[in-house]
Each structure stands twice: as C-alpha cells, then as structure tokens.
Motif scaffolding. Structure first.
Motif, PDB file in Angstrom:
ATOM      1  N   GLU A 106       5.729  -7.760 -13.576  1.00  0.00           N
ATOM      2  CA  GLU A 106       4.986  -8.019 -12.344  1.00  0.00           C
ATOM      3  C   GLU A 106       5.615  -7.172 -11.243  1.00  0.00           C
ATOM      4  O   GLU A 106       6.747  -7.428 -10.828  1.00  0.00           O
ATOM      5  N   LEU A 107       4.897  -6.174 -10.792  1.00  0.00           N
ATOM      6  CA  LEU A 107       5.395  -5.221  -9.803  1.00  0.00           C
ATOM      7  C   LEU A 107       4.761  -5.501  -8.447  1.00  0.00           C
ATOM      8  O   LEU A 107       3.543  -5.632  -8.342  1.00  0.00           O
ATOM      9  N   HIS A 108       5.581  -5.584  -7.406  1.00  0.00           N
ATOM     10  CA  HIS A 108       5.116  -5.799  -6.037  1.00  0.00           C
ATOM     11  C   HIS A 108       5.628  -4.645  -5.183  1.00  0.00           C
ATOM     12  O   HIS A 108       6.835  -4.386  -5.129  1.00  0.00           O
ATOM     13  N   VAL A 109       4.702  -3.963  -4.485  1.00  0.00           N
ATOM     14  CA  VAL A 109       5.041  -2.779  -3.696  1.00  0.00           C
ATOM     15  C   VAL A 109       4.368  -2.886  -2.327  1.00  0.00           C
ATOM     16  O   VAL A 109       3.190  -3.264  -2.246  1.00  0.00           O
ATOM     17  N   PRO A 110       5.078  -2.569  -1.224  1.00  0.00           N
ATOM     18  CA  PRO A 110       4.408  -2.564   0.092  1.00  0.00           C
ATOM     19  C   PRO A 110       3.197  -1.634   0.069  1.00  0.00           C
ATOM     20  O   PRO A 110       3.297  -0.472  -0.328  1.00  0.00           O
ATOM     21  N   ARG A 111       2.053  -2.143   0.477  1.00  0.00           N
ATOM     22  CA  ARG A 111       0.830  -1.342   0.438  1.00  0.00           C
ATOM     23  C   ARG A 111       0.951  -0.115   1.335  1.00  0.00           C
ATOM     24  O   ARG A 111       0.410   0.960   1.009  1.00  0.00           O
ATOM     25  N   ALA A 112       1.651  -0.232   2.447  1.00  0.00           N
ATOM     26  CA  ALA A 112       1.805   0.906   3.357  1.00  0.00           C
ATOM     27  C   ALA A 112       2.549   2.056   2.688  1.00  0.00           C
ATOM     28  O   ALA A 112       2.377   3.215   3.068  1.00  0.00           O
ATOM     29  N   LEU A 113       3.352   1.728   1.707  1.00  0.00           N
ATOM     30  CA  LEU A 113       4.113   2.760   1.005  1.00  0.00           C
ATOM     31  C   LEU A 113       3.227   3.572   0.069  1.00  0.00           C
ATOM     32  O   LEU A 113       3.396   4.787  -0.078  1.00  0.00           O
ATOM     33  N   VAL A 114       2.279   2.902  -0.566  1.00  0.00           N
ATOM     34  CA  VAL A 114       1.386   3.566  -1.541  1.00  0.00           C
ATOM     35  C   VAL A 114      -0.058   3.155  -1.235  1.00  0.00           C
ATOM     36  O   VAL A 114      -0.687   2.428  -2.009  1.00  0.00           O
ATOM     37  N   PRO A 115      -0.629   3.601  -0.129  1.00  0.00           N
ATOM     38  CA  PRO A 115      -1.954   3.123   0.292  1.00  0.00           C
ATOM     39  C   PRO A 115      -3.076   3.475  -0.674  1.00  0.00           C
ATOM     40  O   PRO A 115      -4.099   2.780  -0.696  1.00  0.00           O
ATOM     41  N   ASP A 116      -2.894   4.531  -1.473  1.00  0.00           N
ATOM     42  CA  ASP A 116      -3.958   4.954  -2.388  1.00  0.00           C
ATOM     43  C   ASP A 116      -3.712   4.521  -3.830  1.00  0.00           C
ATOM     44  O   ASP A 116      -4.453   4.924  -4.733  1.00  0.00           O
ATOM     45  N   LEU A 117      -2.705   3.710  -4.065  1.00  0.00           N
ATOM     46  CA  LEU A 117      -2.383   3.307  -5.434  1.00  0.00           C
ATOM     47  C   LEU A 117      -3.540   2.521  -6.050  1.00  0.00           C
ATOM     48  O   LEU A 117      -4.088   1.605  -5.436  1.00  0.00           O
ATOM     49  N   ALA A 118      -3.917   2.902  -7.268  1.00  0.00           N
ATOM     50  CA  ALA A 118      -4.993   2.224  -7.996  1.00  0.00           C
ATOM     51  C   ALA A 118      -4.475   1.795  -9.368  1.00  0.00           C
ATOM     52  O   ALA A 118      -3.441   2.283  -9.839  1.00  0.00           O
ATOM     53  N   ALA A 119      -5.197   0.887  -9.992  1.00  0.00           N
ATOM     54  CA  ALA A 119      -4.768   0.339 -11.284  1.00  0.00           C
ATOM     55  C   ALA A 119      -4.568   1.437 -12.321  1.00  0.00           C
ATOM     56  O   ALA A 119      -3.600   1.418 -13.096  1.00  0.00           O
ATOM     57  N   ALA A 120      -5.461   2.421 -12.334  1.00  0.00           N
ATOM     58  CA  ALA A 120      -5.386   3.479 -13.352  1.00  0.00           C
ATOM     59  C   ALA A 120      -4.139   4.339 -13.193  1.00  0.00           C
ATOM     60  O   ALA A 120      -3.676   4.953 -14.170  1.00  0.00           O
ATOM     61  N   ASP A 121      -3.563   4.390 -11.986  1.00  0.00           N
ATOM     62  CA  ASP A 121      -2.394   5.238 -11.751  1.00  0.00           C
ATOM     63  C   ASP A 121      -1.190   4.804 -12.570  1.00  0.00           C
ATOM     64  O   ASP A 121      -0.306   5.621 -12.879  1.00  0.00           O
TER      65      ASP A 121
END
Length: 248
Positions: A135-150
């Motif tokens: 279970e990975l939790h990352v600040p959205r501001a750090l990776v604003p374009d992160l998508a599931a497929a990435d």
C-alpha cells in the motif's frame, strides 16, 4: 536430539537437493524410508510447513518451496532486490485512488487536512509469483500526473527519478510479525492466517521532504530478513570478521 528432530533435519537435508515445486514421496513411503511412524513424520512436516520450507496441498501431497528470498536491512527498492537475485520483478496494480487521507498518514507525509495523496495498492511479484502486498501513499502535489498504469510492472523509485528528478535519500522502516487476513490471503495465494512480515516505511528526499509512506505485507513462507553484524572494538584482522544473522 529426539527422533522427531532427527526426522525434521533429514527432511531439511533432502529439501536442499530439491527444486522448488518438486513433490516429496507419499507419506507412507517416506515414513518407511526414514524408519519412523507416520505420526512422527507428520509432526516434522507440520513444522516445515510453518517454517515455509514446504507447502501441503490437500489431496495432492507435500511440495518443496525452495529457498526464501532474503532482504538486507538497507534502503533499496523491491525491483532492485529481485533483479539482484536474478528474478524478474513485477507489479500488478489492484487499486488506485486520489483523495484526503487519515491523520496517521498525514503526519508521516507532512500533509494538511485538505491535501490529497495518491493511494495505490499493488501486488508485488517475483517471476510471476506473488510475494507481497504493498500500500503506497504519496503526496499528490509531488506526482500530480501519476496514474494507475504508471506503476504496473514499474519501480516507483525509478518513476520518481525519471519523472520528477527525485532520489530517495533516507528511510525509516519498522518490521513486525503478523498474519494475513482473508483478502490478503486471496491476493497472495496463501491460506488465511498464514504468517507474514509487516513492513512500514517512510522515505524522504535529499531535501528532507517526505516522498512516500508504504505499508507492505510479505509472505512469511517466501521472505526473510538478513543482517550483517560486526563486533565493535575489534582491531586488526579481527575487525574484518563479520557475522550474519537471519530472521524469518
């Protein structure tokens, strides 16, 4: 040494020469070969099942699991660990959400109550075998374009470096024993309440900004921890002597 312990050690010796997935002889034949009762043999096999050396499949028999994957107590990614062992790392994304998180994760990531985080659950694989739930939790501001497929079959640390120019500089990790619940058992393909290792890790960049909080459940029958210990205060050649300890 009791007869039971002698049988256990004989089975461990036999497993050293067996490939992963290879089947032990039928219980009746094995007990006769070792010169023990079937009850004594069953007790020894039960311990090997609990230790993760073999797997019992009802109606089919007992099968070798092969050596456990070990992890040194140092900062490295799952993908790096698997490649170092000559295994093919993999990741299957089970869920992907973006939104507010609870107080516990906010404190780890230094988020405000209104801040969003990307929350990803992945099944980590080694040569297509399920090894861990992450279970990975990352600040959205750090990776604003992160998508599931990435994150499908891709290292998060590699993605951070390639897309954001961020390198993980340090981590704090805790490890404790646990057992898997019904959902985790289904994902990891193990029986409910099987032993497991629970990892919780917070990582920071070189700028001392939190970049992730991870909760991972590793199969206890396929994973162990390795530490290298050097005795303090030794001089000369004695200083070069190191011991290794393994916990599983």
């Amino acid at each position: 040494m009791t007869k039971y312990h002698a049988v256990r050690d004989q089975l461990l010796d036999r497993l050293e020469e067996m490939a992963s997935g290879e089947q032990l002889p039928p219980e009746r034949d094995l007990a006769a070969e070792l010169g023990v009762s079937r009850m004594t043999l069953r007790r020894a096999i039960d311990e090997l099942v609990a230790r993760g050396a073999v797997r019992r499949r009802h109606g089919s028999g007992v099968f070798a699991l092969g050596p456990k994957l070990d992890q040194a107590l140092m900062a490295s990614s799952f993908s790096e660990d698997m490649r170092a062992r000559g295994l093919r790392p993999g990741a299957r994304t089970l869920s992907f959400d973006v939104g507010p998180v609870g107080a516990r994760i906010r404190s780890r990531l230094k988020l405000e109550e209104q801040d969003d985080a990307a929350q990803v659950t992945r099944l980590r694989l080694a040569d297509d075998e399920p090894i861990a739930l992450e279970e990975l939790h990352v600040p959205r501001a750090l990776v604003p374009d992160l998508a599931a497929a990435d994150l499908e079959d891709h290292s998060f640390y590699d993605l951070l470096r390639e897309r954001c120019g961020i390198v993980v500089a340090r981590s704090v990790q805790t490890i404790e024993p646990t057992v898997v619940d019904a959902q985790e058992a289904g994902d990891l393909d193990v029986p409910v309440h099987s032993p497991a290792l629970l990892f919780e890790r917070t990582s920071w960049s070189a700028d001392d900004e939190p970049v992730e909080f991870v909760r991972s459940v590793y199969r206890g029958d396929r994973y162990k921890i390795r530490t290298e210990l050097t005795a303090p205060g030794r001089e000369g050649s004695e200083r070069e002597t190191a011991g290794t300890g393994e916990a599983s």
